[in-house]
Scaffold this active site. Structure first.
Site, PDB file in Angstrom:
ATOM      1  N   LYS A  19       0.814  -1.226   0.000  1.00 57.71           N
ATOM      2  CA  LYS A  19       0.000   0.000   0.000  1.00 57.71           C
ATOM      3  C   LYS A  19       0.844   1.272   0.000  1.00 57.71           C
ATOM      4  O   LYS A  19       0.557   2.208  -0.725  1.00 57.71           O
ATOM      5  CB  LYS A  19      -0.934   0.027   1.222  1.00 57.71           C
ATOM      6  CG  LYS A  19      -1.934  -1.115   1.256  1.00 57.71           C
ATOM      7  CD  LYS A  19      -2.948  -0.908   2.359  1.00 57.71           C
ATOM      8  CE  LYS A  19      -2.368  -0.964   3.758  1.00 57.71           C
ATOM      9  NZ  LYS A  19      -1.993  -2.295   4.239  1.00 57.71           N
ATOM     10  N   ARG A  78      10.999  -7.443   4.020  1.00 57.43           N
ATOM     11  CA  ARG A  78      11.057  -5.987   3.937  1.00 57.43           C
ATOM     12  C   ARG A  78      12.120  -5.407   4.886  1.00 57.43           C
ATOM     13  O   ARG A  78      12.274  -5.856   6.008  1.00 57.43           O
ATOM     14  CB  ARG A  78       9.688  -5.425   4.307  1.00 57.43           C
ATOM     15  CG  ARG A  78       9.481  -4.029   3.778  1.00 57.43           C
ATOM     16  CD  ARG A  78       8.232  -3.442   4.341  1.00 57.43           C
ATOM     17  NE  ARG A  78       7.023  -3.906   3.682  1.00 57.43           N
ATOM     18  CZ  ARG A  78       5.797  -3.633   4.172  1.00 57.43           C
ATOM     19  NH1 ARG A  78       5.646  -2.985   5.283  1.00 57.43           N
ATOM     20  NH2 ARG A  78       4.746  -4.048   3.516  1.00 57.43           N
ATOM     21  N   ARG A 134      11.627  -3.687  10.744  1.00 56.81           N
ATOM     22  CA  ARG A 134      10.725  -3.112  11.745  1.00 56.81           C
ATOM     23  C   ARG A 134      10.349  -4.181  12.755  1.00 56.81           C
ATOM     24  O   ARG A 134      10.140  -5.319  12.385  1.00 56.81           O
ATOM     25  CB  ARG A 134       9.450  -2.598  11.051  1.00 56.81           C
ATOM     26  CG  ARG A 134       9.467  -1.112  10.783  1.00 56.81           C
ATOM     27  CD  ARG A 134       8.339  -0.681   9.863  1.00 56.81           C
ATOM     28  NE  ARG A 134       7.012  -1.173  10.253  1.00 56.81           N
ATOM     29  CZ  ARG A 134       5.914  -0.986   9.523  1.00 56.81           C
ATOM     30  NH1 ARG A 134       5.975  -0.336   8.366  1.00 56.81           N
ATOM     31  NH2 ARG A 134       4.753  -1.448   9.930  1.00 56.81           N
ATOM     32  N   ARG A 169      -9.313   1.175   9.516  1.00 53.60           N
ATOM     33  CA  ARG A 169      -8.943  -0.207   9.765  1.00 53.60           C
ATOM     34  C   ARG A 169      -9.995  -0.933  10.579  1.00 53.60           C
ATOM     35  O   ARG A 169      -9.842  -2.126  10.850  1.00 53.60           O
ATOM     36  CB  ARG A 169      -7.624  -0.262  10.531  1.00 53.60           C
ATOM     37  CG  ARG A 169      -6.426  -0.353   9.620  1.00 53.60           C
ATOM     38  CD  ARG A 169      -5.198  -0.417  10.492  1.00 53.60           C
ATOM     39  NE  ARG A 169      -4.192  -1.264   9.944  1.00 53.60           N
ATOM     40  CZ  ARG A 169      -3.029  -0.809   9.477  1.00 53.60           C
ATOM     41  NH1 ARG A 169      -2.756   0.467   9.471  1.00 53.60           N
ATOM     42  NH2 ARG A 169      -2.150  -1.642   9.021  1.00 53.60           N
ATOM     43  N   ARG A 185      -0.647  -9.538  13.104  1.00 48.80           N
ATOM     44  CA  ARG A 185      -1.234  -8.470  12.289  1.00 48.80           C
ATOM     45  C   ARG A 185      -2.190  -9.029  11.245  1.00 48.80           C
ATOM     46  O   ARG A 185      -3.216  -8.436  10.942  1.00 48.80           O
ATOM     47  CB  ARG A 185      -0.125  -7.657  11.620  1.00 48.80           C
ATOM     48  CG  ARG A 185       0.578  -6.711  12.598  1.00 48.80           C
ATOM     49  CD  ARG A 185       1.882  -6.207  12.046  1.00 48.80           C
ATOM     50  NE  ARG A 185       1.709  -5.354  10.889  1.00 48.80           N
ATOM     51  CZ  ARG A 185       2.654  -5.140   9.976  1.00 48.80           C
ATOM     52  NH1 ARG A 185       3.822  -5.725  10.083  1.00 48.80           N
ATOM     53  NH2 ARG A 185       2.428  -4.353   8.972  1.00 48.80           N
TER      54      ARG A 185
HETATM   55  P1  ADP Z   1       1.013  -1.874   7.675  1.00 50.90           P
HETATM   56  O1  ADP Z   1       0.172  -1.100   6.691  1.00 50.90           O
HETATM   57  O2  ADP Z   1       2.201  -2.491   7.038  1.00 50.90           O
HETATM   58  O3  ADP Z   1       0.196  -2.807   8.527  1.00 50.90           O
HETATM   59  P2  ADP Z   1       1.252   0.578   9.151  1.00 50.90           P
HETATM   60  O4  ADP Z   1       2.507   1.333   9.121  1.00 50.90           O
HETATM   61  O5  ADP Z   1       0.094   1.078   8.369  1.00 50.90           O
HETATM   62  O6  ADP Z   1       1.626  -0.902   8.754  1.00 50.90           O
HETATM   63  O7  ADP Z   1       0.732   0.453  10.669  1.00 50.90           O
HETATM   64  C1  ADP Z   1       1.606   0.076  11.713  1.00 50.90           C
HETATM   65  C2  ADP Z   1       0.850  -0.006  13.030  1.00 50.90           C
HETATM   66  O8  ADP Z   1       0.253   1.271  13.363  1.00 50.90           O
HETATM   67  C3  ADP Z   1      -0.325  -0.971  13.055  1.00 50.90           C
HETATM   68  O9  ADP Z   1       0.096  -2.310  13.273  1.00 50.90           O
HETATM   69  C4  ADP Z   1      -1.146  -0.405  14.230  1.00 50.90           C
HETATM   70  O10 ADP Z   1      -0.552  -0.723  15.470  1.00 50.90           O
HETATM   71  C5  ADP Z   1      -1.001   1.086  14.031  1.00 50.90           C
HETATM   72  N1  ADP Z   1      -2.066   1.633  13.161  1.00 50.90           N
HETATM   73  C6  ADP Z   1      -1.890   2.193  11.926  1.00 50.90           C
HETATM   74  N2  ADP Z   1      -3.062   2.591  11.388  1.00 50.90           N
HETATM   75  C7  ADP Z   1      -4.024   2.274  12.317  1.00 50.90           C
HETATM   76  C8  ADP Z   1      -5.456   2.419  12.382  1.00 50.90           C
HETATM   77  N3  ADP Z   1      -6.154   2.974  11.368  1.00 50.90           N
HETATM   78  N4  ADP Z   1      -6.096   1.965  13.485  1.00 50.90           N
HETATM   79  C9  ADP Z   1      -5.428   1.412  14.488  1.00 50.90           C
HETATM   80  N5  ADP Z   1      -4.093   1.237  14.518  1.00 50.90           N
HETATM   81  C10 ADP Z   1      -3.387   1.660  13.447  1.00 50.90           C
END
Ligand code: ADP
Ligand code: ZN
Length: 214
Positions: A13, A122, A155, A88, A166
């Site tokens: 994404k 990654r 990470r 999410r 996740r």
């Molecule tokens: P990825 O898209 O690879 O899962 P992100 O960088 O988008 O990783 O998100 C990393 C972390 O940030 C998530 O695992 C969560 O803990 C938090 N996070 C990000 N966006 C949200 C959201 N919309 N609601 C709740 N937690 C979020």
């Protein structure tokens, strides 16, 4: 154009958002990046979300909704934005319907087995945030960022056990978001099962749809 990016962790994404953001000169708002920056800067927000990020759990809706709503009200989002990592959960999606007009939600679809290998390989630059992949996008020198010379790291939430967590959270909480937005007529499915060399085939699907909106 106000665009939402949906898809499982590891669908790529962030990469698609960056390419589209360059093409259409609109900012990408990455919720994960906002949180990681807050953690690095040791702000109040950073302290309250840190443990959720390191375990791969979702940050509580109340916090996320507030952060995103405020960010989208900033000046640079007036002419459009790409929203990566939000909504999410269904409550986040419902909140969004009240605070912003969304033109489309691109739903990037990738088979499960592809996801795990994409995330596991990654590596992220600890200095500038650029993303590499051990197999798909290797850096010129192992462990070193091509762009800034920074050290590449994995990470914490990209270690195998956390990835599993996740993906489970995605299935339980985030998949229903696409169903919900589909009932609002906003979802366009994008087939993202192409190797990185053919990323154009993925982006083209988005552009073809955006053409129809003009
Ligand atoms: P990825 O898209 O690879 O899962 P992100 O960088 O988008 O990783 O998100 C990393 C972390 O940030 C998530 O695992 C969560 O803990 C938090 N996070 C990000 N966006 C949200 C959201 N919309 N609601 C709740 N937690 C979020
Ligand atoms: Zn770098």
């Amino acid at each position: 154009m106000n665009i939402v990016i949906l898809g499982p962790p590891g669908a790529g994404k962030g990469t698609y958002a960056r390419l589209l953001s360059e093409k259409y000169t609109i900012p990408t708002i990455s919720v994960g990046d906002l949180f990681r920056k807050a953690i690095t800067d040791e702000t109040k927000l950073g302290k309250s979300v840190k443990n959720y990020l390191s375990s791969g759990e979702l940050v509580p809706d109340k916090i996320v909704i507030e952060v995103v709503k405020n960010r989208l009200e900033e000046e640079d989002c007036k002419k459009g934005f790409l929203l990566d990592g939000y909504p999410r959960t269904v409550p986040q999606a419902e909140a969004m319907m009240n605070f912003n007009r969304i033109d489309v939600a691109f739903n990037f679809v990738v088979p499960d087995d592809v996801i795990a290998s994409r995330i596991g390989g990654r590596r992220t630059c600890s200095k500038c945030g650029a993303i590499f992949h051990l197999i798909n996008v290797p850096p010129k020198v192992e462990g070193i960022c091509d762009i800034c010379g920074g050290t590449l790291i994995q990470r914490v939430d990209e270690k195998p056990q956390i990835i599993k967590n996740r993906l489970e959270i995605f299935r339980e909480k985030t998949k229903p978001v696409a169903d919900y937005l589909r009932t609002k007529g906003l979802v366009v499915d994008i087939d993202a099962n192409y190797p990185i060399e053919e990323i154009d085939k993925i982006i083209d699907q988005c552009e073809n749809y955006l053409q129809t909106l003009r």
